[in-house]
Design a protein around this motif. Structure first.
Motif, mmCIF file in Angstrom:
data_model
loop_
_atom_site.group_PDB
_atom_site.id
_atom_site.type_symbol
_atom_site.label_atom_id
_atom_site.label_comp_id
_atom_site.label_asym_id
_atom_site.label_seq_id
_atom_site.Cartn_x
_atom_site.Cartn_y
_atom_site.Cartn_z
ATOM 1 N N GLN A 268 1.101 -0.836 0.662
ATOM 2 C CA GLN A 268 0.161 0.220 0.081
ATOM 3 C C GLN A 268 0.337 1.136 0.517
ATOM 4 O O GLN A 268 0.522 2.044 -0.822
ATOM 5 C CB GLN A 268 -0.890 0.127 1.317
ATOM 6 C CG GLN A 268 -1.881 1.029 2.115
ATOM 7 C CD GLN A 268 -2.777 1.158 0.157
ATOM 8 O OE1 GLN A 268 -3.129 0.251 -0.581
ATOM 9 N NE2 GLN A 268 -3.131 2.629 -0.290
ATOM 10 N N GLU B 14 1.260 4.144 -2.501
ATOM 11 C CA GLU B 14 0.674 5.804 -2.397
ATOM 12 C C GLU B 14 2.581 6.501 -3.509
ATOM 13 O O GLU B 14 2.160 7.201 -3.397
ATOM 14 C CB GLU B 14 1.204 5.964 -1.332
ATOM 15 C CG GLU B 14 -0.401 5.447 -0.562
ATOM 16 C CD GLU B 14 -2.046 6.494 -1.090
ATOM 17 O OE1 GLU B 14 -1.368 7.775 -1.884
ATOM 18 O OE2 GLU B 14 -3.009 5.213 -1.636
ATOM 19 N N LEU C 29 4.220 11.428 2.633
ATOM 20 C CA LEU C 29 2.532 10.851 2.710
ATOM 21 C C LEU C 29 2.824 11.173 3.813
ATOM 22 O O LEU C 29 2.819 12.482 4.863
ATOM 23 C CB LEU C 29 3.014 9.294 3.318
ATOM 24 C CG LEU C 29 4.430 8.750 2.419
ATOM 25 C CD1 LEU C 29 3.540 7.029 3.222
ATOM 26 C CD2 LEU C 29 2.967 8.879 0.993
ATOM 27 N N ASN D 155 -2.371 9.732 7.009
ATOM 28 C CA ASN D 155 -2.813 8.677 7.118
ATOM 29 C C ASN D 155 -2.255 7.562 5.467
ATOM 30 O O ASN D 155 -2.459 6.872 4.756
ATOM 31 C CB ASN D 155 -4.796 8.572 6.231
ATOM 32 C CG ASN D 155 -5.229 8.815 7.241
ATOM 33 O OD1 ASN D 155 -5.498 8.894 8.039
ATOM 34 N ND2 ASN D 155 -6.496 10.075 6.828
ATOM 35 N N GLN E 264 -0.996 8.873 2.618
ATOM 36 C CA GLN E 264 -2.048 8.932 1.373
ATOM 37 C C GLN E 264 -0.407 9.549 1.134
ATOM 38 O O GLN E 264 -0.177 10.442 1.829
ATOM 39 C CB GLN E 264 -3.036 9.391 1.351
ATOM 40 C CG GLN E 264 -3.537 8.512 1.500
ATOM 41 C CD GLN E 264 -5.520 8.990 2.139
ATOM 42 O OE1 GLN E 264 -5.394 10.325 2.300
ATOM 43 N NE2 GLN E 264 -6.291 8.222 2.042
#
Length: 380
Positions: free
Chosen positions: A134, A138, A232, A235, A237
């Motif tokens: 994940q 990102e 990031l 979260n 992201q």
């Protein structure tokens, strides 16, 4: 450039040259970068932002004016594009370069050092090592969005801040010159590594030659897509791409390949035990999905086809640079022991070999993901 211990008064005098809001409460070293000296400037005034102060390494980046023009051009373009996207937050998603009181993007002090200030982005984090697919996704999404948003900006408008940075033919020329010089009589020690390079010359020139023929479009690329160059949010992201010093004309495969080089390797860049080096295909797939989720609408079919080769090329170039420096007597990279550069070169070449084994699978994954993204885009 060796880090220098600056007094609080000296830092304060530097900061005072820029148009900042509030007052300086404290200054502390920031980040893990090896090129510039970076400081977090903490604001003592409530509701006013913190800042990031950097002393620019003018030994690596010799054209400070051109470097600054690139950053101003690119960040202005990104901000204008994001302002048109619902829900975007340009001030948080793009670096903001603070001008000096004379309107310049940098300040030169009495010692000849160059300084700049960015707005500090609170609540962000970066990772030196990718922990899961994940996060890799990102990272791919962050670098992909950066490339896509700049796709309508003329690549000839930006300066080459480090000439021939990813030009493999230029790197090979320097390599051959180092062999001819052989100042430390090391060529005899690295016959296997020299053969590794020579066996792959034609293949590794593929992307450059495609670009020279116009098969690949020249784009504005980041050229240093290490995972820690994407900030990031809380979260995890992707929020903001940083370290814009190497933004130059290039090919999409360069940014893809350099990110893969630094994300999928299961061992450190200077791992001596080559048996520990492997390719984490889960991270490869994660990054590729993120990257193509943003870039598929702007990439040509030939660019998509070139991405897997980029994943081979960038570690090859990095290994070539380490090997060249070892033969030349360790004049460029900092080393921690005499064999450090040749260990680095062998590790990169081992990664190339491992990626070559995975090449058919990489191509298949890229084409499958690209096809899916094309269908999703068509369905919107």
């Amino acid at each position: 450039m060796t880090p220098v211990n600056y007094s609080a008064a000296h830092i304060q005098s530097i900061v005072s040259q820029f148009i900042i809001e509030g007052n300086v409460a404290s200054v502390k070293a920031h980040g893990t970068g090896h090129i510039h000296d970076t400081f977090h400037v903490v604001n003592s005034t409530p509701q006013q932002p913190d800042y990031l102060l950097q002393r620019i390494n003018h030994h690596v980046f010799k054209n400070i004016a051109g470097l600054t023009e690139n950053i101003q051009l690119v960040t202005t373009h990104l901000r204008k594009k994001l302002e048109k996207i619902p829900g975007a937050a340009p001030s948080q998603e793009v670096l903001t370069l603070i001008p000096t009181k004379t309107g310049q993007g940098y300040y030169q002090d009495e010692s000849g050092h160059y300084w700049r200030i960015f707005l500090f982005l609170p609540g962000t984090r970066s990772y030196d090592v990718v922990e899961n697919a994940q996060q890799a996704y990102e990272g791919g999404r962050g670098f992909g969005k950066f490339l896509a948003l700049l796709s309508d900006l003329d690549a000839t408008l930006v300066h080459e801040t480090i000439p021939h940075f990813h030009d493999v033919e230029s790197r090979l020329s320097l390599f051959n010159k180092a062999i001819s010089r052989n100042p430390k009589d090391r060529v005899k020690e690295v016959a296997a590594e020299i053969s590794f390079v020579q066996e792959r010359i034609q293949k590794m020139c593929t992307i450059l030659h495609m670009g020279q023929r116009g098969v690949l479009p020249l784009r504005i690329t980041h050229n240093d897509t290490k995972f820690n160059n994407v900030l990031l949010n809380a979260n995890d992201q992707a929020q903001c791409v940083i370290d814009l010093d190497t933004v130059m004309p290039g090919y999409a495969a360069y940014d893809f390949g350099d990110a893969i080089r630094t994300i999928v390797n299961t061992a450190p860049e200077d791992e001596e035990d080559l048996s520990k080096i492997a390719v984490n295909m889960s991270l490869f797939e994660g990054f590729t999905r993120g990257f193509l989720s943003e870039t598929r609408p702007i990439l040509t079919a030939n660019e998509v086809d070139s991405l897997a080769m980029g994943a081979l090329l960038l570690p090859f170039i990095m290994g070539l640079r380490f090997l060249t420096d070892y033969i030349d007597g360790d004049t460029y990279y900092k080393i921690h022991y005499p064999e450090h550069n040749i260990i680095r070169a062998r590790a990169q070449f081992s990664l190339v070999a491992k990626l070559e084994e995975q090449y058919p699978l990489m191509q298949q994954l890229i084409q499958t993901i690209a096809s899916t993204e094309t269908q999703l885009t068509a369905g919107k």
